[in-house]
Design a protein around this motif. Structure first.
Motif, PDB file in Angstrom:
ATOM      1  N   LEU A  41      -5.225  -1.832   4.475  1.00  0.00           N
ATOM      2  CA  LEU A  41      -6.443  -2.146   3.713  1.00  0.00           C
ATOM      3  C   LEU A  41      -7.525  -1.098   3.924  1.00  0.00           C
ATOM      4  O   LEU A  41      -8.217  -0.699   2.987  1.00  0.00           O
ATOM      5  CB  LEU A  41      -6.959  -3.522   4.124  1.00  0.00           C
ATOM      6  CG  LEU A  41      -6.066  -4.723   3.769  1.00  0.00           C
ATOM      7  CD1 LEU A  41      -6.520  -5.958   4.517  1.00  0.00           C
ATOM      8  CD2 LEU A  41      -6.070  -4.963   2.265  1.00  0.00           C
ATOM      9  N   PHE A  42      -7.664  -0.637   5.154  1.00  0.00           N
ATOM     10  CA  PHE A  42      -8.717   0.323   5.496  1.00  0.00           C
ATOM     11  C   PHE A  42      -8.380   1.725   4.981  1.00  0.00           C
ATOM     12  O   PHE A  42      -9.219   2.392   4.373  1.00  0.00           O
ATOM     13  CB  PHE A  42      -8.902   0.346   7.012  1.00  0.00           C
ATOM     14  CG  PHE A  42     -10.053   1.194   7.496  1.00  0.00           C
ATOM     15  CD1 PHE A  42     -11.353   0.731   7.434  1.00  0.00           C
ATOM     16  CD2 PHE A  42      -9.816   2.459   8.024  1.00  0.00           C
ATOM     17  CE1 PHE A  42     -12.415   1.507   7.887  1.00  0.00           C
ATOM     18  CE2 PHE A  42     -10.865   3.247   8.473  1.00  0.00           C
ATOM     19  CZ  PHE A  42     -12.165   2.767   8.405  1.00  0.00           C
ATOM     20  N   ASP A  43      -7.137   2.165   5.217  1.00  0.00           N
ATOM     21  CA  ASP A  43      -6.754   3.539   4.890  1.00  0.00           C
ATOM     22  C   ASP A  43      -6.384   3.734   3.417  1.00  0.00           C
ATOM     23  O   ASP A  43      -6.654   4.785   2.834  1.00  0.00           O
ATOM     24  CB  ASP A  43      -5.564   3.984   5.748  1.00  0.00           C
ATOM     25  CG  ASP A  43      -5.904   4.069   7.232  1.00  0.00           C
ATOM     26  OD1 ASP A  43      -7.099   4.216   7.548  1.00  0.00           O
ATOM     27  OD2 ASP A  43      -4.982   3.973   8.051  1.00  0.00           O
ATOM     28  N   LYS A  44      -5.753   2.719   2.816  1.00  0.00           N
ATOM     29  CA  LYS A  44      -5.211   2.879   1.469  1.00  0.00           C
ATOM     30  C   LYS A  44      -6.059   2.223   0.385  1.00  0.00           C
ATOM     31  O   LYS A  44      -6.042   2.667  -0.761  1.00  0.00           O
ATOM     32  CB  LYS A  44      -3.789   2.319   1.397  1.00  0.00           C
ATOM     33  CG  LYS A  44      -2.823   2.911   2.420  1.00  0.00           C
ATOM     34  CD  LYS A  44      -2.667   4.417   2.255  1.00  0.00           C
ATOM     35  CE  LYS A  44      -1.655   4.979   3.253  1.00  0.00           C
ATOM     36  NZ  LYS A  44      -1.528   6.461   3.142  1.00  0.00           N
ATOM     37  N   LEU A  45      -6.787   1.168   0.722  1.00  0.00           N
ATOM     38  CA  LEU A  45      -7.557   0.447  -0.289  1.00  0.00           C
ATOM     39  C   LEU A  45      -9.066   0.545  -0.059  1.00  0.00           C
ATOM     40  O   LEU A  45      -9.836  -0.111  -0.766  1.00  0.00           O
ATOM     41  CB  LEU A  45      -7.127  -1.029  -0.329  1.00  0.00           C
ATOM     42  CG  LEU A  45      -5.662  -1.300  -0.689  1.00  0.00           C
ATOM     43  CD1 LEU A  45      -5.425  -2.806  -0.799  1.00  0.00           C
ATOM     44  CD2 LEU A  45      -5.266  -0.608  -1.981  1.00  0.00           C
ATOM     45  N   ASP A  46      -9.460   1.330   0.926  1.00  0.00           N
ATOM     46  CA  ASP A  46     -10.886   1.617   1.174  1.00  0.00           C
ATOM     47  C   ASP A  46     -11.715   0.375   1.498  1.00  0.00           C
ATOM     48  O   ASP A  46     -12.904   0.307   1.176  1.00  0.00           O
ATOM     49  CB  ASP A  46     -11.511   2.354  -0.026  1.00  0.00           C
ATOM     50  CG  ASP A  46     -10.900   3.728  -0.243  1.00  0.00           C
ATOM     51  OD1 ASP A  46     -10.551   4.372   0.758  1.00  0.00           O
ATOM     52  OD2 ASP A  46     -10.767   4.144  -1.393  1.00  0.00           O
ATOM     53  N   TYR A  47     -11.102  -0.596   2.149  1.00  0.00           N
ATOM     54  CA  TYR A  47     -11.888  -1.703   2.693  1.00  0.00           C
ATOM     55  C   TYR A  47     -12.751  -1.170   3.836  1.00  0.00           C
ATOM     56  O   TYR A  47     -12.385  -0.203   4.501  1.00  0.00           O
ATOM     57  CB  TYR A  47     -10.968  -2.800   3.235  1.00  0.00           C
ATOM     58  CG  TYR A  47     -10.485  -3.791   2.200  1.00  0.00           C
ATOM     59  CD1 TYR A  47     -10.897  -5.115   2.233  1.00  0.00           C
ATOM     60  CD2 TYR A  47      -9.600  -3.403   1.192  1.00  0.00           C
ATOM     61  CE1 TYR A  47     -10.445  -6.040   1.297  1.00  0.00           C
ATOM     62  CE2 TYR A  47      -9.139  -4.315   0.250  1.00  0.00           C
ATOM     63  CZ  TYR A  47      -9.572  -5.628   0.308  1.00  0.00           C
ATOM     64  OH  TYR A  47      -9.128  -6.537  -0.619  1.00  0.00           O
TER      65      TYR A  47
END
Length: 214
Positions: free
Chosen positions: A80-86
């Motif tokens: 979520l953090f690395d790929k979806l910019d959460y």
């Protein structure tokens, strides 16, 4: 949910350390009486052991369950953090939902897709499929003495905490000097090594920030 307790005991105490009811109450933001009730249930299920006045620790079966939960949760946080910019503060709740609906096969494929990360975005170690992982620091910011030079190594996985730390622009790896601890559980004053600015961190947050002394 009992899974949240197992993960938090793992976060705070690791595989062998003991944590107190108060630590769990602060980190989970749950009333002390509710924590006591759930710990009694986990003792009955032989997932934790509780020694009065000494603390709570995971049993062998509790540790295995916690490691499996943490692996799923932290891999989803990485995605979520690395790929979806959460943001750091928003990954937890989404990962909480995803971990409960993910098979071991899916998690292994997610791990491979992400390149086998060893740590989640807030610094927590990610167990590999065999249950191996790096044991990180168990020293909190609240425990270090005035004058200590420190590096932020890990933040407890709590939405409100991570939101607060985002407001301070805190990231894992930053270095600080500890200036002072205000009395009566007041804030802790830090000076950033790179920028040189002073920052006050609440005592409650400081108990959920793990550091390495330099």
């Amino acid at each position: 949910m009992k899974e949240d307790y197992l993960k938090m005991i793992f976060e705070l105490g690791g595989v062998s350390g003991k944590v107190s009811n108060k630590q769990l109450s602060l980190s989970l933001d749950i009333a002390a009486a509710s924590v006591t009730e759930m710990i009694n249930k986990l003792v009955e299920e032989r997932l934790v052991s509780h020694t009065p006045y000494a603390g709570i620790s995971l049993t062998k079966s509790g540790r295995k369950a916690a490691e499996e939960l943490v692996r799923k949760h932290r891999l989803w946080e990485c995605f979520l953090f690395d790929k979806l910019d959460y943001t750091l503060a928003t990954v937890h709740q989404e990962a909480e939902q995803l971990e409960h609906s993910s098979s071991d096969q899916m998690i292994d494929k997610l791990d491979a897709y992400l390149g086998h990360p060893e740590h989640c975005p807030h610094g927590g170690a990610i167990p590999d499929p065999a249950g191996n992982y790096e044991v990180g620091s168990r020293t909190t910011l609240a425990q270090v003495n005035d004058g200590a030079k420190i590096r932020l190594s890990r933040f407890v996985d709590n939405h409100d905490l991570l939101e607060y730390l985002e407001s301070l622009n805190f990231v894992v790896g930053q270095e600080f000097t500890v200036n002072s601890h205000a009395p009566f559980e007041g804030p802790i004053s830090l000076t950033a090594a790179e920028a040189g600015n002073d920052i006050d961190v609440s005592f409650k947050a400081a108990n959920n920030i793990f550091i390495d002394e330099l």
